[in-house]
Design a protein around this motif. Structure first.
Motif, PDB file in Angstrom:
ATOM      1  N   ALA A 381      -8.198   1.894   7.685  1.00 34.58           N
ATOM      2  CA  ALA A 381      -8.064   2.043   9.230  1.00 34.58           C
ATOM      3  C   ALA A 381      -6.578   1.521   9.488  1.00 34.58           C
ATOM      4  CB  ALA A 381      -8.837   0.908   9.999  1.00 34.58           C
ATOM      5  N   ALA A 382      -6.188   0.416   8.436  1.00 34.61           N
ATOM      6  CA  ALA A 382      -4.615   0.217   8.748  1.00 34.61           C
ATOM      7  C   ALA A 382      -3.746   1.180   8.269  1.00 34.61           C
ATOM      8  CB  ALA A 382      -4.538  -1.016   8.047  1.00 34.61           C
ATOM      9  N   ARG A 384      -4.339   4.425   8.257  1.00 28.39           N
ATOM     10  CA  ARG A 384      -4.180   5.624   9.337  1.00 28.39           C
ATOM     11  C   ARG A 384      -3.354   5.181  10.384  1.00 28.39           C
ATOM     12  NH1 ARG A 384      -9.869   8.498  10.461  1.00 28.39           N
ATOM     13  NH2 ARG A 384      -8.279   9.941  11.242  1.00 28.39           N
ATOM     14  N   GLN A 385      -3.531   3.961  10.958  1.00 23.68           N
ATOM     15  CA  GLN A 385      -2.565   3.490  11.848  1.00 23.68           C
ATOM     16  C   GLN A 385      -1.145   3.432  11.551  1.00 23.68           C
ATOM     17  OE1 GLN A 385      -3.358   2.876  15.146  1.00 23.68           O
ATOM     18  NE2 GLN A 385      -1.193   2.309  15.584  1.00 23.68           N
ATOM     19  N   HIS A 386      -0.934   2.930  10.395  1.00 22.71           N
ATOM     20  CA  HIS A 386       0.448   2.899  10.217  1.00 22.71           C
ATOM     21  C   HIS A 386       1.126   4.274  10.000  1.00 22.71           C
ATOM     22  CE1 HIS A 386       4.094   1.022   8.341  1.00 22.71           C
ATOM     23  NE2 HIS A 386       4.181   1.787   7.364  1.00 22.71           N
ATOM     24  N   ARG A 388       0.141   6.865  11.736  1.00 21.68           N
ATOM     25  CA  ARG A 388       0.321   7.296  12.935  1.00 21.68           C
ATOM     26  C   ARG A 388       1.671   6.812  13.709  1.00 21.68           C
ATOM     27  NH1 ARG A 388      -5.501   7.133  13.468  1.00 21.68           N
ATOM     28  NH2 ARG A 388      -5.244   4.857  14.334  1.00 21.68           N
ATOM     29  N   SER A 389       1.891   5.505  13.488  1.00 22.07           N
ATOM     30  CA  SER A 389       3.026   4.858  13.879  1.00 22.07           C
ATOM     31  C   SER A 389       4.219   5.280  13.410  1.00 22.07           C
ATOM     32  CB  SER A 389       2.874   3.335  13.675  1.00 22.07           C
ATOM     33  OG  SER A 389       4.266   2.571  13.983  1.00 22.07           O
ATOM     34  N   GLN A 494      -1.065  12.249   6.015  1.00 23.31           N
ATOM     35  CA  GLN A 494      -1.467  12.081   7.576  1.00 23.31           C
ATOM     36  C   GLN A 494      -2.947  12.707   7.754  1.00 23.31           C
ATOM     37  OE1 GLN A 494       0.774  15.040  10.156  1.00 23.31           O
ATOM     38  NE2 GLN A 494       1.758  15.913   8.461  1.00 23.31           N
ATOM     39  N   SER A 549       4.678  -0.574  16.066  1.00 22.57           N
ATOM     40  CA  SER A 549       4.426  -1.749  15.767  1.00 22.57           C
ATOM     41  C   SER A 549       5.378  -2.349  14.853  1.00 22.57           C
ATOM     42  CB  SER A 549       3.244  -2.166  15.189  1.00 22.57           C
ATOM     43  OG  SER A 549       2.811  -1.415  14.070  1.00 22.57           O
ATOM     44  N   GLU A 553       0.644  -4.211   8.791  1.00 30.42           N
ATOM     45  CA  GLU A 553      -0.570  -4.239   9.480  1.00 30.42           C
ATOM     46  C   GLU A 553      -1.521  -5.764   9.280  1.00 30.42           C
ATOM     47  OE1 GLU A 553      -1.044  -2.043  11.825  1.00 30.42           O
ATOM     48  OE2 GLU A 553       0.611  -0.889  11.521  1.00 30.42           O
TER      49      GLU A 553
END
Length: 555
Positions: A381-382, A384-386, A388-389, A494, A549, A553
């Protein structure tokens, strides 16, 4: 030579040897030349029957560890031959002490007649005073000549290594010697494809042993067998089976060799001198290392990622071929030691977890226990979030480059840059005027030195400001860091759907686990990411709420 008194019949062996390492001249010392010379000699000596010819082509004369010489001496021991003929003393050997021992002691003891044609030496003739003097002197000269040649060859080889020329007799697996330049390596398409597959398999989680098993299963020839297929006479003391196969050691040797990224590391081993062939390891600071000497087989990025895997404490799953996805990446956030994967499963309830190795060894740290499936879900999850960021960063940097604000900032910064350049020129004029005033006697030496230091300091400060402004203009115009290569590095993933070994190794430096099961992920290219975020936030026209951010993460 006088043969009237030589009535005994002899079974003779001719011994031929040549080695470029000893400085032998190809024409005069060739095997064919030696053979013709000895054959012509034997025609004049009917008491000698030629039994066999022994040839050591390419073996140095500084020692007697030569295949055919050893076999010839075995035939002497078996009483099959009692006469040995050579072209000259140097063909027998160039080691003063050992060669003299054979001529003076071993051959006479074993009843062997020894003949050196060019030296006019025949042990069957009565020894003269000149023989007692000339034989040792010639052996000593051969020894000294070999030592001189050895020093020259070592010096030449070291120069070639420092220049990045490949001097080993055989190219390593994945390369061939360039037909137009034997000191340059070129890609071997078949073998280099195998090398690339090996690196990718390790990135996918395969251990070195699993890679070796896979290559053997596919019938891929090992480096030694491949050299034979190419017609090479390469030999190695490590061979233990009739057919050499891939082993984990052979795989690791390739994975750790920087030659596959275009870097030559040579001179790793050496010998004390030309007489002692036993080699020793050379300290790393004395290696000859040269980068970009030939085309790389794998990218530096791939090589470094594999090196990172090999440094980590990784093990494959029991009965499996691949390493656990996060193996070697998980560390205790408090003591910094690696986390180890443990099994506490039952038949009905599989349960695996990570625990601090410091706690396991009773070194004072707590367990920091976290279940493997929860850790992998949180990491996925982290990641994927990174990603996207990072994609947001890329889009924002592209927008910044188009903003009128950016154009105004570039113009404003360019004006400041021009002012600083004018300032440097002004101080240079002051410095020249100061020198004229001192020469004309208008100021004292003390004032000349004091004002000169002050002008130099001001010019240096302005120069540093110019460099900083030029870098700022580059950032504003380009709106990117390191040409956004690091962004492309993450963009490849991605569309990820699951966590795998390759993804984890390429994107993550380490995962820190806290006692409360909170984790912190340190991603690769952290400095580049934070630099891009800082640039975005410095553009006040862009809302800070749109900034990504921090990049570390925490879950």
């Amino acid at each position: 030579m006088d043969t009237q008194n030589l009535i005994q019949q002899y079974d003779g062996d001719m011994y031929l040897r040549i080695s470029r390492e000893d400085g032998d001249k190809a024409e005069s010392d060739s095997i064919a030349n030696q053979r013709d010379l000895i054959t012509a000699f034997l025609e004049k000596h009917p008491e000698i029957t030629l039994r066999k010819e022994w040839v050591d082509d390419g073996y140095t004369g500084v020692n007697f560890d030569r295949p055919d010489f050893i076999r010839m001496m075995e035939s002497v021991k078996e009483k099959k031959t009692n006469c040995i003929i050579v072209k000259d003393f140097s063909r027998l050997g160039r080691n003063f002490i050992e060669t003299g021992k054979y001529i003076e002691k071993i051959f006479p003891f074993m009843g062997v007649r020894f003949i050196s044609v060019n030296d006019d030496y025949d042990s069957a003739r009565p020894r003269t005073a000149s023989d007692n003097l000339i034989v040792p002197v010639k052996n000593l000269m051969n020894d000294a000549y070999c030592r001189d040649i050895s020093i020259k060859i070592r010096s030449q080889q070291d120069i070639k290594r420092r220049k990045g020329q490949f001097i080993a007799p055989f190219a390593m697996f994945g390369y061939l010697k360039d037909p137009e330049d034997k000191h340059h390596l070129i890609i071997d398409e078949f073998a280099s494809d195998v090398v690339r597959d090996m690196f990718h398999l390790v990135l996918d989680g395969y251990s070195a042993e699993a890679v070796a098993d896979r290559l053997n299963g596919q019938g891929i020839p090992s480096p030694l067998e491949y050299k034979r297929l190419l017609g090479s006479s390469y030999k190695t003391p490590f061979r233990r089976n009739p057919k050499a196969v891939w082993t984990a050691t052979a795989v690791l040797r390739i994975l750790k060799n920087p030659v596959y990224i275009g870097t030559l590391e040579q001179g790793k081993r050496s010998s004390p001198n030309y007489k002692v062939k036993k080699q020793f390891a050379v300290p790393e600071e004395r290696w000859a290392v040269k980068e970009n000497t030939h085309e790389p087989a794998v990218s530096r990025e791939t090589f470094e990622n594999v090196a990172k895997i090999l440094r980590a404490d990784t093990r494959t799953a029991p009965g499996g071929e691949t390493v656990y996805p996060l193996g070697g990446l998980v560390y205790c956030a408090d003591c910094g030691r690696s986390m180890v994967r443990k099994n506490n499963s039952t038949a009905d309830n599989p349960y695996f977890y990570y625990i601090c190795s410091g706690s396991k060894e009773k070194s004072g740290c707590t367990s920091h226990s976290i279940r493997d499936i929860l850790l992998e879900q949180a990491v996925f999850a982290a990641v994927r979030q990174h990603i996207r960021s990072i994609l947001d960063v890329e889009r924002t940097l592209a927008d910044i480059a188009k903003l009128p604000y950016t154009s105004r900032q570039v113009k404003k910064t360019d004006e400041r840059l021009k002012a600083k350049r004018d300032e440097v020129e002004r101080y240079q004029r002051y410095r020249m005027k100061l020198h004229e005033d001192y020469t004309d006697g208008m100021i004292s030496r003390e004032d000349y030195i004091a004002f000169g230091k002050r002008y130099d300091q001001k010019a240096q400060e302005a120069g540093n400001a110019i460099l900083s402004l030029e870098q700022e203009i580059d950032r504003l115009v380009e709106g990117k860091s390191e040409e956004q290569k690091w962004i492309a590095y993450f963009k490849r993933y991605q569309d990820i759907e699951e966590l795998n070994r390759k993804l984890a190794v390429e994107l993550i430096d380490r995962i820190l686990v806290f006692e409360n099961q909170r984790i912190q992920i340190q991603f690769r290219f952290q400095c580049e990411y934070e630099g891009a975020v800082a640039l975005i936030r410095s553009v006040k026209h862009i809302s800070p709420s749109l900034s990504p951010s921090s990049g570390r993460e925490a879950v």
